[in-house]
Motif scaffolding. Structure first.
Motif, PDB file in Angstrom:
ATOM      1  N   THR A  67       4.753   7.289  -1.568  1.00  0.00           N
ATOM      2  CA  THR A  67       6.072   6.807  -1.973  1.00  0.00           C
ATOM      3  C   THR A  67       5.983   5.324  -2.312  1.00  0.00           C
ATOM      4  O   THR A  67       4.995   4.662  -1.990  1.00  0.00           O
ATOM      5  CB  THR A  67       7.098   7.005  -0.840  1.00  0.00           C
ATOM      6  N   LEU A  68       7.041   4.818  -2.909  1.00  0.00           N
ATOM      7  CA  LEU A  68       7.079   3.389  -3.205  1.00  0.00           C
ATOM      8  C   LEU A  68       7.025   2.570  -1.920  1.00  0.00           C
ATOM      9  O   LEU A  68       6.455   1.474  -1.904  1.00  0.00           O
ATOM     10  CB  LEU A  68       8.336   3.044  -3.992  1.00  0.00           C
ATOM     11  N   SER A  69       7.571   3.080  -0.833  1.00  0.00           N
ATOM     12  CA  SER A  69       7.537   2.331   0.424  1.00  0.00           C
ATOM     13  C   SER A  69       6.106   2.150   0.920  1.00  0.00           C
ATOM     14  O   SER A  69       5.785   1.144   1.546  1.00  0.00           O
ATOM     15  CB  SER A  69       8.417   2.988   1.490  1.00  0.00           C
ATOM     16  N   VAL A  70       5.224   3.099   0.632  1.00  0.00           N
ATOM     17  CA  VAL A  70       3.809   2.956   0.997  1.00  0.00           C
ATOM     18  C   VAL A  70       3.190   1.812   0.193  1.00  0.00           C
ATOM     19  O   VAL A  70       2.489   0.965   0.748  1.00  0.00           O
ATOM     20  CB  VAL A  70       3.022   4.268   0.763  1.00  0.00           C
ATOM     21  N   ILE A  71       3.480   1.777  -1.083  1.00  0.00           N
ATOM     22  CA  ILE A  71       2.921   0.742  -1.955  1.00  0.00           C
ATOM     23  C   ILE A  71       3.447  -0.634  -1.552  1.00  0.00           C
ATOM     24  O   ILE A  71       2.702  -1.612  -1.510  1.00  0.00           O
ATOM     25  CB  ILE A  71       3.242   1.041  -3.441  1.00  0.00           C
ATOM     26  N   VAL A  72       4.728  -0.716  -1.236  1.00  0.00           N
ATOM     27  CA  VAL A  72       5.314  -1.990  -0.804  1.00  0.00           C
ATOM     28  C   VAL A  72       4.654  -2.452   0.494  1.00  0.00           C
ATOM     29  O   VAL A  72       4.284  -3.619   0.631  1.00  0.00           O
ATOM     30  CB  VAL A  72       6.848  -1.866  -0.642  1.00  0.00           C
ATOM     31  N   ALA A  73       4.485  -1.546   1.443  1.00  0.00           N
ATOM     32  CA  ALA A  73       3.847  -1.894   2.716  1.00  0.00           C
ATOM     33  C   ALA A  73       2.402  -2.330   2.487  1.00  0.00           C
ATOM     34  O   ALA A  73       1.940  -3.312   3.082  1.00  0.00           O
ATOM     35  CB  ALA A  73       3.916  -0.712   3.685  1.00  0.00           C
ATOM     36  N   LEU A  74       1.679  -1.629   1.626  1.00  0.00           N
ATOM     37  CA  LEU A  74       0.299  -1.984   1.308  1.00  0.00           C
ATOM     38  C   LEU A  74       0.240  -3.375   0.674  1.00  0.00           C
ATOM     39  O   LEU A  74      -0.610  -4.198   1.028  1.00  0.00           O
ATOM     40  CB  LEU A  74      -0.329  -0.940   0.384  1.00  0.00           C
ATOM     41  N   GLY A  75       1.143  -3.649  -0.239  1.00  0.00           N
ATOM     42  CA  GLY A  75       1.200  -4.970  -0.866  1.00  0.00           C
ATOM     43  C   GLY A  75       1.463  -6.071   0.145  1.00  0.00           C
ATOM     44  O   GLY A  75       0.861  -7.152   0.080  1.00  0.00           O
TER      45      GLY A  75
END
Length: 188
Positions: A67-75
Motif C-alpha cells: 500500500t502507499l502507507s508501506v511506501i511512505v513508511a519506507l521513505g
C-alpha cells in the motif's frame, strides 16, 4: 516461497514500523554530540535498527498487496537513516564505510556502480556500511574513491554544524551535453 502478507498484515507491519520509528527518532534526538566518545556506539545501534526496519518494509513494499502507507513508511525510514549517516560520517572517528556511504549518496551512485568502477568487491560496500573492516588495499581504494567524489562525506559535518555545503555547479559542467539543449526547454 513465503506467502504475500494479507492487506491487514501489511497495515500491521506499517503500524509496527511507525512505532519503531517513534522510538528510534526519540533515541536519535537524544544522541550525545558527535564529538562525544559514546556517540558512535549509540548511533551504530540505531543505524542497525533502522536497517532492519528498512529490510522489513522493503520486503512488504515488494509484495502485490503493498500500500502507499508501506511506501511512505519506507521513505521515512530511509530518510532518517540517511540523515543519521550524514551526521555519523561527519563525526570524529567515522568509519570508511560511513564516509563512503555519504559520498556515494551525495553523488547519486549505487554501491554496485561504485564497486565496479573502483575495482572493489560488490558486497564490500554493503559490508562496510554495517561495520566490516576492509583490507589495506581496499581501504586505499576507498580513500581514493572518497577523494575522487570530492570528499563529499566531510560535508556532513558542515551540514550538522549549520554551515553551508558546497554544491555542484551544473552550469559550469556541460561535458557531453549540447549547451543549447540544457538552457532551452523542449517545445512540443
Amino acid at each position: 516461497m513465503a506467502e504475500a502478507p494479507a492487506q491487514g498484515d501489511t497495515q500491521i507491519i506499517v503500524s509496527l514500523a511507525q512505532a519503531a520509528m517513534a522510538v528510534h527518532s526519540s533515541a536519535i534526538d537524544a544522541l550525545p554530540a558527535p564529538e562525544d566518545p559514546r556517540f558512535h556506539d549509540r548511533a551504530e545501534g540505531l543505524l542497525s535498527g533502522l536497517r532492519k526496519l528498512q529490510i522489513a518494509l522493503t520486503d512488504a513494499a515488494g509484495t502485490d498487496r503493498s500500500t502507499l502507507s508501506v511506501i511512505v513508511a519506507l521513505g521515512e525510514v530511509r530518510s532518517r537513516y540517511n540523515d543519521l549517516m550524514v551526521v555519523t560520517a561527519g563525526a570524529p572517528g567515522a568509519t570508511l564505510g560511513q564516509q563512503l556511504y555519504v559520498a556515494c549518496t551525495r553523488a547519486y551512485l549505487s554501491a554496485d556502480e561504485v564497486a565496479v568502477s573502483a575495482g572493489l568487491r560488490k558486497d564490500l560496500l554493503d559490508g562496510l556500511e554495517v561495520g566490516q573492516a576492509p583490507t589495506k588495499d581496499e581501504a586505499r581504494k576507498i580513500k581514493d574513491l572518497i577523494a575522487a567524489l570530492g570528499n563529499l562525506a566531510n560535508f556532513g559535518a558542515a551540514e550538522s554544524a549549520g554551515r553551508p555545503v558546497p554544491a555542484f555547479n551544473a552550469a559550469n559542467d556541460t561535458e557531453g551535453w549540447d549547451e543549447e539543449s540544457i538552457a532551452e526547454p523542449v517545445s512540443g
